[in-house]
Design an enzyme around this catalytic site. Structure first.
Site, PDB file in Angstrom:
ATOM      1  N   ASP A   9       0.823  -1.132  -0.015  1.00  0.00           N
ATOM      2  CA  ASP A   9       0.053   0.068  -0.034  1.00  0.00           C
ATOM      3  C   ASP A   9       0.862   1.029  -0.208  1.00  0.00           C
ATOM      4  O   ASP A   9       1.633   1.302   0.814  1.00  0.00           O
ATOM      5  CB  ASP A   9      -0.885  -0.130   1.116  1.00  0.00           C
ATOM      6  CG  ASP A   9      -1.958   0.983   1.306  1.00  0.00           C
ATOM      7  OD1 ASP A   9      -3.329   0.498   1.242  1.00  0.00           O
ATOM      8  OD2 ASP A   9      -2.020   2.171   0.950  1.00  0.00           O
ATOM      9  N   ASP A 106      -3.509   2.192  -5.813  1.00  0.00           N
ATOM     10  CA  ASP A 106      -2.225   2.535  -4.712  1.00  0.00           C
ATOM     11  C   ASP A 106      -2.071   1.252  -3.710  1.00  0.00           C
ATOM     12  O   ASP A 106      -1.470   1.341  -2.810  1.00  0.00           O
ATOM     13  CB  ASP A 106      -2.385   3.629  -3.891  1.00  0.00           C
ATOM     14  CG  ASP A 106      -3.602   3.476  -2.921  1.00  0.00           C
ATOM     15  OD1 ASP A 106      -4.507   2.968  -3.045  1.00  0.00           O
ATOM     16  OD2 ASP A 106      -3.437   4.295  -1.912  1.00  0.00           O
ATOM     17  N   GLU A 107      -2.710   0.184  -4.351  1.00  0.00           N
ATOM     18  CA  GLU A 107      -2.581  -0.934  -3.348  1.00  0.00           C
ATOM     19  C   GLU A 107      -2.395  -2.442  -4.082  1.00  0.00           C
ATOM     20  O   GLU A 107      -3.415  -2.324  -5.274  1.00  0.00           O
ATOM     21  CB  GLU A 107      -3.568  -1.131  -2.132  1.00  0.00           C
ATOM     22  CG  GLU A 107      -4.944  -1.025  -2.654  1.00  0.00           C
ATOM     23  CD  GLU A 107      -5.806  -1.258  -1.114  1.00  0.00           C
ATOM     24  OE1 GLU A 107      -5.766  -2.223  -0.553  1.00  0.00           O
ATOM     25  OE2 GLU A 107      -6.258  -0.005  -0.973  1.00  0.00           O
TER      26      GLU A 107
END
Length: 356
Positions: A9, A106-107
């Site tokens: 993350d 974003d992960e």
DNA sequence: TCTGGGGTCCTAGGACCC
DNA sequence: TCTGGGGTCCTAGGACCC
């Protein structure tokens, strides 16, 4: 062979991307919001650690963020830049040679067969920083839930491992709200049952949870309390099932003609986008949020899947017609539900239009 | 100073059929 | 005049996540 799931993350993703190309922002309270203008309706979609010290949080109204820190730098989102950064991060992860399941901009989850997951976690952090300039945290777990929850404990820039061995020891006293899938509503219902901790949820009476949440969800919640759940990481992403847009007006409107124009033009825009996506719509849904905040939706099923602008517009207007437009509206949305694709193996396609 | 925009999944309840 | 179960499909709405 040991099996581990890593959850990667990015730290402060959208703000980090902004700071990367504008280094003069480093160390300042920075707020990226729906719109860059804090006098307009919108919420915070990302904020720097410096902004956080003023009590600013993701999801907070932009106006409230401005009140708490008028000197903060307010920026509009730059989706192109975030998409580009996201692509480079995911490429760096995939180059690790492990199966990667993207779970957002974003992960991502990373599948690891082998021992010493911390080594891979550190390697991944280094690779992502070298190739993108962005910092990430990594959670390690023997299930996806444990990996995901571990990431929160790893931030910022760290690595943390949660497994059967330390789950209750580490998480037992936290409120259930910390678990992935338990939001404010479920947390409140659990509290009403006297369940205030992860430990209490893990050892909750199945009969009581069954009564409150139903047979399926009730048992799932107990499993969640134990950190149990799926651990399968899949590289292929299923094709999107719906696509649409919504817009909140700066000023509520009760102008029915204006809403009709907006719905019609939005439906035509959608038609163009679906064509680019090479997908067809099976249903058009219009969503209205009336002031102060109650949201309603009406949908119209298309006779056959289509991207035809006239047909999507007609369906959207029909859906809008189901509302009684007698109250001010703050948000309007139009969404298309999409027909299956050839790549949906096993998923039945919607009935084709039989034109004799 | 109220609460964005993009989604996904689950469920309650009505319609309809046997 | 009253009324069983089971099943499916569909819609609207709730809840959650990033």
């Amino acid at each position: 062979v040991e099996h581990w799931v890593l959850h990667v993350d990015l730290d402060q993703f959208v703000v980090a991307v902004e700071v990367l190309r504008r280094p003069e922002l480093r160390g300042l309270p920075v707020v990226v919001g729906t719109v860059g203008d804090p006098s307009r309706r919108g919420v915070v979609s990302g904020c720097s650690y410096e902004a956080r010290t003023f009590g600013i949080r993701s999801g907070m109204a932009l106006r409230e963020a401005h009140r708490r820190c008028p000197q903060a730098v307010f920026l509009p989102p730059d989706f192109e830049a975030y998409r580009d950064a996201s692509r480079r991060v995911m490429a760096a992860l995939r180059d690790s040679g492990h199966v990667v399941e993207q779970a957002g901009w974003d992960e991502a989850f990373v599948d690891l067969r082998g021992t010493e997951p911390e080594h891979l976690a550190r390697d991944i952090q280094t690779a992502v920083r070298d190739r993108t300039g962005l910092v990430c945290s990594v959670g390690i777990g023997d299930t996806k839930v444990r990996a995901k929850v571990a990431t929160a404990l790893a931030k910022p820039a760290g690595v943390f491992r949660l497994s059967t061995d330390n789950w209750l020891e580490v998480m037992g006293e936290y409120p259930p709200r910390r678990l992935w899938g338990i939001g404010p509503r479920t947390a409140a219902r659990l509290a009403a049952l006297g369940i205030h901790t992860v430990q209490a949820l893990a050892s909750a009476d199945p009969v009581a949870l069954h009564a409150e949440f139903g047979p399926v969800h009730g048992l799932q919640l107990i499993a969640l309390g134990k950190g149990e759940g799926p651990s399968t990481v899949t590289a292929e992403q299923p094709p999107p099932r719906s696509h649409g847009h919504q817009r909140t007006f700066d000023v509520d409107t009760a102008d029915a003609a204006a809403l009709e124009r907006e719905v019609a033009s939005e439906a035509r825009t959608l038609a163009g986008e679906l064509a680019l996506m090479a997908r067809t719509a099976t249903r058009v849904v219009v969503v209205l949020r009336f002031a102060p905040f109650d949201t309603h939706a009406h949908g119209v099923v298309l006779e056959s899947p289509t991207v035809d602008a006239d047909r999507l517009e007609a369906a959207a207007l029909e859906a809008l017609g189901r509302f009684s437009l007698d109250r001010p509206v703050r948000m309007l949305g139009v969404r298309a539900e999409l027909a299956g694709t050839d790549s949906d193996l096993g998923a039945p396609l919607p009935p084709a239009a039989s034109t004799p």
